[in-house]
Each structure stands twice: as C-alpha cells, then as structure tokens.
Scaffold this active site. Structure first.
Site, PDB file in Angstrom:
ATOM      1  N   SER A 166     -11.114  -0.893  -0.773  1.00  0.00           N
ATOM      2  CA  SER A 166      -9.809  -0.871  -0.105  1.00  0.00           C
ATOM      3  C   SER A 166      -9.942  -1.112   1.388  1.00  0.00           C
ATOM      4  CB  SER A 166      -9.113   0.474  -0.324  1.00  0.00           C
ATOM      5  OG  SER A 166      -8.616   0.596  -1.626  1.00  0.00           O
TER       6      SER A 166
ATOM      7  N   ASP B 154       0.854  -1.188   0.000  1.00  0.00           N
ATOM      8  CA  ASP B 154       0.000   0.000   0.000  1.00  0.00           C
ATOM      9  C   ASP B 154       0.892   1.240   0.000  1.00  0.00           C
ATOM     10  OD1 ASP B 154      -2.279   1.827   0.677  1.00  0.00           O
ATOM     11  OD2 ASP B 154      -3.311  -0.066   0.998  1.00  0.00           O
TER      12      ASP B 154
ATOM     13  N   HIS C 263      -3.687   6.105   3.301  1.00  0.00           N
ATOM     14  CA  HIS C 263      -4.382   4.897   2.847  1.00  0.00           C
ATOM     15  C   HIS C 263      -3.761   3.634   3.459  1.00  0.00           C
ATOM     16  CE1 HIS C 263      -5.875   1.876  -0.092  1.00  0.00           C
ATOM     17  NE2 HIS C 263      -6.857   2.736  -0.313  1.00  0.00           N
TER      18      HIS C 263
END
Length: 783
Positions: free
Chosen positions: A558, A152, A228
């Site tokens: 996600s 990620d 994220h």
C-alpha cells in the site's frame, strides 16, 4: 372486492374476514422475511449505453421497475447508479430477484457485493528525487498540472502535507466536487486537495448496520479516521514539510513524489469495515467523471483470482474503463508474500507495484546482564525506561506448556504472575500471522514491561504500547542462551536511532506478494517495485478530533503503490499525451536491478536470493531514467480487446466491457495471448519439442535519428533469437516491430528461468525482463 359481492352467511363472513386477516398477516411477515434476506447486488451493463449520464440513470431505474413492478420500490432499492465511466447499478435485491435480473438481455453480470481489505522523507531521495538537485524537467515540473485520485480511506486535510502554499491553479479539466459531511466542508478543499467524495452505501447495505462512529473513530465524510488514506495521499503528492519525523526518528524533508500535483480524494474504505465492490466501483465511476489523470488504489483481492470480465474483480473492471479514458491506474501487489503466485491486481492495463526496503534503519541496543551488547530495531521512542528489568522467554512462562501459542506470545498464552515486570522474548515463524504489535499487547496484558520479537526478517517495524524491539533469529538465540545460563537474567532496552546508508538496499520485502499471476501467467506481474517498508508520511492526530496530525512509519505494498502513482504524475506532466501503457513501459524498461552495493537486488523469504521478475517485475523504479526511456511499448484498448479474445472469454462479455461491437474470430489463435505489446516477455509453457515466437512493437520517443541494437541475456537452458537485431528510426519511421523466438536447450521439465532483452542506442537502455518455463510435451500436452 367489497362485502356485497359475497353471498354467504354471517358465519362464513366471519371466517372470510379471519382468513383475510391471517392472509395479510402472513403476507406481511413473509414480506418482512424476504426483505430481511435482501442483499446488495451489483448489476453490470458494461460500457455506457448512452452518451449522457442522465440517460444511463434512467435506464437503470427502468430495469429495476421492470423487475420489481413499482417505481417507488425501484427507487428505494437502488444504492448506486454507475453512469460515467461505465454503466450499471447497485441495488438491494433478493437472491431470486438477482437471478431474474441476470436474465435481462442488457445485463452482463450480477454479483453479490463483497468486502475487500486495504492491502516518506528518505524514500524519494533513495530512488533519485532530491529537492536540491540540479534543475531538470523532473525537479521543475514536480507533477504540475496533473491530478492524482486516491481511492482509499479518506484524508486528514489539516496535515501540513496538504497545504496549498505555492500550488498552481486548479486544472481546467477538473469536474469534481468537495463533498461535505462529518467535520468536513468546502473549506477543507484547496488548491492541493481540489476535491473529495465519500462512498458508504455499499458497506452499510452489506453489513445492514450503520458505522459505529464512537468505537471506530470514523467520520461520515471524506475525513480519514483510519490513517491509511492520509498516508498514501501524502506519499503520492504531499507538499514539502520541513523537519517531519516519527517521534524524532526518520527526520527530514517530507514530500510526495509529485508535490505540485493536485489530489482528489475518494473515500471508499472504512477502517475494519473494508471496501465493498459497490463503493469501489462508484469511486472509479466518479473519478473517471471528475477528470483525474492518475489513480492510486492500494486495495485488491486475494487468490483465487477472477477473470478480467468478471465483476467480482472490481479493480480490473474499474481500471479497464479508467485506462480506456487515458487514466493511469496504479495498484498494490498485495501483502501475501513471500509465497509465489500470491500476487493480486494482475490485469495487464494496471501498473502493479511490489514493495522494497530503503537504506534507512532504526538500530536499538539491547544490553544483557552480563554486559553483552546486541542489536535490534525499533521505532518506539520515549517509552524505554533506560533501566534493567528481568528478562524471560515466552515458552518458559506459558499458561500451558503444551500450547505452542506461547512461543510467539499470542493473547492469553502467558502466565501473568511470571510475566509481571519482565521483558519477554517471543519467537515468530516465517509464515506466522502474529506481529510484534500483537505480541506486545499480549505481553502488556500479562503484566510485562517490554518485548523482544525474534523473526527471520526485519522488514516492517511497528509502534507498541510498551517498548518493543525486533531482532533476527541469531540475536534471539543468543538472548535465550543468556537467559538459560543466568540465575537472575536481566536486560535493558535503549532508545532507537536513525541510521542512513549503512545497509544494502533495496531488498524485496518478505510480505510483498510474488508472481507469477495465477490467472494469466503470460502477463508478468508485478510490473515494478518501489519503497514500501517503514515509509514516513502524514497521519491523523492520535486520539484527537482536531489538530494537524503527525507523521508515522507504515509498511506494505500500500505504501509502494503511491510512490509509483506520484512518479506516473511526474511523467504525465512532462509527456501529457502519453497513454497509461506508455507510462507503464517507461517505468518497467528503465527500472534498476542492482542495489546500493552494486550487486543484484535481493529478495527476503525462506532463503534470501537474487530478486527475479516475479519479485520486482522490471526492477526498482528509477524516476530520472523513466522521464526519458528512449523507446516505449504502447498498448491500445483494441490491443487489450484482442488479448481478452485470446483468453477465450465470450464475445458478448468483451463487447459489453468495451462499449463497442467485438468479433473475436481469428483473435483466438493459440499462443496469441503472448503477443500483447507489454514491456516484458513471459512464456509459461515452452515445450521441449517446439519453438515459440512473440512479436513486440516499440515507438521511438527519443532522438529522431536513432539506432538501437539488441542485447540478449537468455534464460538458462533457453535459446533466444531476435529479428531484426538492429532497429533504425528516423523522422518518418517512429514505430518498428521485432520478433523473438525461443527454443528449449533442455529436454526435461523445469521451473521458470529468467533473462532479458535490452535495446541500446549508446544512451538509452530499454530493458524487457524475460521469464520462460520449459515443459515436457508429455506432462503438459494441452498447455
């Protein structure tokens, strides 16, 4: 050649010197032009050609030397050497050089580097994992002894979710490192974050410019400047954090699915820069080497999809090699819903996850000047002025009344004089790319003080710089009616509250990508669904280079992906010898299809409907049941090879992919691609004139002496026959096969219909979702 070799006049000598000068100058300029046109290409050699990683690296340099003719140039050209899970390299090449390299006999494929984009207090309790529940294998193990790798955007290691208090020792099979860089060193790793790496060479070589650290807030290290990766990592395996909240909302105990699992961070994604193929492949390669047990990958490509032996599908290639090494890879389904055939990450060895809602909401009161009270949702607290302000709707204050962009409040579409000091109501279409945060920015720049955003769905809230509230079309229409009637319309936006258990859940999020797979419709995707809407998890500090960060709410597949990665780690810690396919089977066959009100899970979209397997696969994950599934559908690497053969891929491509010699031969039989031992059955083309029979094999992982009976729920218009209808297991019989034959009961072309096949022993319900499409022979003669 020196001057005495020339027998010429002084004049000719001068001409030659000038010619040489212009030749060198031209060659230099030409070289620079060629060099400027060089790009990063990935050269894939398939499975490892040698047992030792160093031998693979030498092979890569030798190939480049043979192409470029210089060891020094070859060394400068190479970006990455992939030598652990598979063999290949990324290098700076011209288009001509890349074409020449593709002709080398050792090379499977050469592709240009490409960029991909990145696709939880209450959520764990909602799906059945409670911190204070009765002691059992699930609550006591909590992922102990497993390592979850997260590919990620990095991690914010100071977050309380990553403290290692109470963490067990680092597993002995760990071989990774804690790579240093900007504001990240060895002390940032501990018994929770046991390793971290970062990969940026592919992005820099692709964009031909360094990361602008000032404007992007990025770090040349595993540190997360995006948020994220921190969010997904803490969702998968964050440690317990008391009283976490988003500005007071969604308060409670924050935790990951496997709080005692260790984390390995692989930063291959860079904010707006995205994630390149070269960097993603290197992350897979290192994760395989380091010894992770589970990989969480919230990245994917959009349609059109590439074949599973095509390197352009980096996730499919990388995850194949990971799965072959026993690593479970979990991926996101994509955020292109609710349109069908939009699902990504469709390889059968992946666990692909759709996103659903949970039973938590953030209701916000809207009070109109006529004392009418309406309800919306918001996650903005502290910015509401608690007073009345003028209210208008966007089309009334458009810069250009003929421009439809004002309807959803696009940037620059609103008249600043008319918007100043007002709350603005905006309307969004279902497939509109505009979101509430973008609309709020447009309203704020026009001088507005608040925004009400009307949308057909209410899944996925966002924070705004001014008060913003999301409402449905019905509420939006009532507000417009008031504005039109009132001489001086005013409204007040109140602060939101957190409410749990008052809304039917789960629902499939509108944005969640849907099946069937556009590449291989016989492989049911997604596999399962998990919470992915308004998920609370760790995040870097806002506008700060230091601090422990905070917790925020994000939505997307996600967010659903790491939920399943965490559950996969829980299963792995309890069943250490289970294969990735066994773990997937346990998740799919034990999933739930009903919501909190006892009715079918619904799917958001143009028309709300009961969710089908193309929305949720087997259903909403049920971690408790997945620990003890009774039967599993196991699948080996050899099974996947047979499947690839059945798809008609070249034998040479499959051989290179799998590290061994393959002869497809009879494996290319028509219909054999339906017999991959998946925990689901999909028949894309059931002809009205013929029947189709598929075979599945189950392994008993429950009580030795077990008897399972088949319970058939046939799709509408289709007959299903199971043989045998009873499976008997004992101490010597652990694996049994069965056949399912499908007949069309209709004589017209139809759409997909859905059903199920469940094996029941009085305790375990092993449910396989079924999807069948009936076609007419005349319409699809060669299907």
């Amino acid at each position: 050649m020196n001057s005495r070799d020339w027998k010429c006049t002084k004049k000719n000598h001068v001409l030659v010197v000038l010619a040489l000068f212009f030749f060198q100058h031209y060659f230099h300029v030409s070289f620079k032009l060629v060099e400027a046109k060089s790009n990063v290409y990935i050269v894939y050699l398939g499975g490892k050609k040698h047992g030792e990683a160093e031998a693979n690296k030498k092979l890569h340099h030798k190939l480049l030397f043979n192409l470029l003719g210089s060891k020094e140039v070859a060394k400068r050209s190479i970006v990455y050497s992939y030598r652990h899970g598979f063999s290949g390299f990324a290098a700076r090449l011209t288009e001509t050089e890349a074409e020449s390299m593709a002709e080398f006999p050792q090379v499977v494929q050469v592709i240009p580097n490409r960029i991909h984009k990145l696709h939880t207090t209450r959520s764990w309790e909602f799906i059945g994992i409670r911190h204070n529940s009765q002691k059992n294998d699930l609550t006591e193990n909590m992922g102990k002894g497993t390592i979850i790798g997260v590919i990620d955007s990095g991690v914010w290691p100071e977050s309380e979710s990553f403290n290692d208090k109470g963490m067990p020792p680092i597993p002995s099979h760990w071989r990774g490192i804690c790579q240093q860089g900007d504001e990240f060193n060895n002390t940032n790793c501990n018994r929770k974050i046991i390793g971290a790496r970062w990969f940026i060479k592919g992005l820099v070589a692709e964009t031909k410019k360094p990361i602008n650290r000032t404007n992007t807030g990025e770090y040349l290290s595993p540190r997360d400047g995006n948020g994220h990766g921190t969010h997904t990592a803490s969702t998968a395996a964050g440690y317990f954090v008391e009283q976490a909240s988003h500005k007071g909302l969604a308060a409670g105990l924050a935790r990951g699915g496997a709080p005692l699992a260790h984390l390995a961070i692989y930063k291959a994604c860079w904010g707006e820069g995205g994630c390149t193929n070269a960097d993603l492949l290197k992350a897979f390669d290192k994760a395989i080497h380091d010894g992770v047990d589970v990989l969480s990958v919230s990245v994917g490509i959009e349609v059109p999809l590439y074949s599973y032996v095509d390197l352009r599908d980096t996730i499919a290639i990388g995850s194949f090699h990971a799965a072959a090494k026993g690593i479970t890879v979990v991926s996101s389904a994509g955020n292109s819903g609710p349109t069908s055939q939009t699902i990504s990450n469709t390889a059968p060895w992946l666990i692909t996850v759709a996103a659903t809602t949970i039973d938590r909401a953030f209701p916000t009161v809207i009070t109109l000047g006529n004392n009418q009270t309406l309800w919306g949702q918001s996650i903005d607290t502290g910015r509401h002025n608690h007073g009345f302000a003028g209210i208008t709707y966007s089309e009334r204050i458009a810069v250009d009344s003929t421009d439809s962009s004002a309807k959803d409040c696009e940037l620059g579409s609103l008249n600043a004089t008319l918007a100043a000091g007002k709350i603005v109501l905006c309307f969004s279409d279902l497939y509109d790319q505009q979101d509430i945060a973008s609309a709020a920015t447009a309203v704020q720049e026009a001088g507005g003080v608040g925004v009400i955003f009307a949308q057909s769905h209410n899944d996925g809230l966002q924070s705004c710089d001014i008060p913003c509230v999301k409402v449905d079309y019905e509420v939006g229409t009532q507000i417009i009616s008031y504005i039109r009637r009132a001489r001086s319309p005013i409204a007040k936006l109140s602060s939101p509250n957190t409410v749990i258990g008052k809304w039917t859940s789960p629902r499939v999020a509108t944005f969640s990508s849907r099946g069937p797979s556009s590449l291989t419709p016989a492989v049911l995707k997604p596999d399962v669904a998990a919470p992915g809407v308004d998920i609370l998890a760790a995040f870097p500090p806002f506008n700060s280079k230091s601090g422990n960060g905070y917790y925020t709410l994000l939505s997307g597949t996600s967010m659903a992906c790491p939920h399943v990665a965490g559950i996969a780690a829980l299963i792995k810690s309890l069943h250490q010898h289970w294969s990735p396919a066994a773990i997937r089977s346990a998740l799919v066959t034990t999933a739930s299809q009903t919501g909190t009100d006892g009715t079918d899970i619904s799917a958001e979209g143009p028309n709300r409907k009961a969710a089908d397997p193309f929305d949720i696969g087997g259903g909403q994950v049920n971690p408790i049941r997945a620990m003890d599934p009774g039967l599993i559908f196991d699948t080996s690497t050899e099974d996947y090879v047979e499947y690839l053969c059945s798809l008609g891929y070249r034998t040479s491509s499959i051989t290179r992919l799998t590290e061994s010699d393959i002869t497809c031969g009879r494996k290319r039989q028509a219909g054999s691609n339906l017999n991959l031992n998946l925990p689901s059955i999909t028949i894309p083309n059931l002809k009205t004139t013929t029947s189709v029979t598929v075979t599945r094999t189950v392994t008993n992982v429950g009580e030795f002496d077990s008897v399972y009976e088949a319970v058939v729920e046939a799709p509408s218009g289709v007959e299903m026959r199971v043989e045998p209808q009873v499976l008997r297991f004992d101490t010597t019989t652990r694996r049994l096969s069965f056949e399912v034959t499908f007949f069309s009961a209709q004589r017209v072309h139809g759409d997909y219909k859905f059903g199920s096949l469940t094996w029941f022993d009085g305790k375990h319900r092993v449910r396989s979702p079924v999807a069948v499409r009936v076609i007419t022979y005349e319409s699809y003669a060669d299907a």
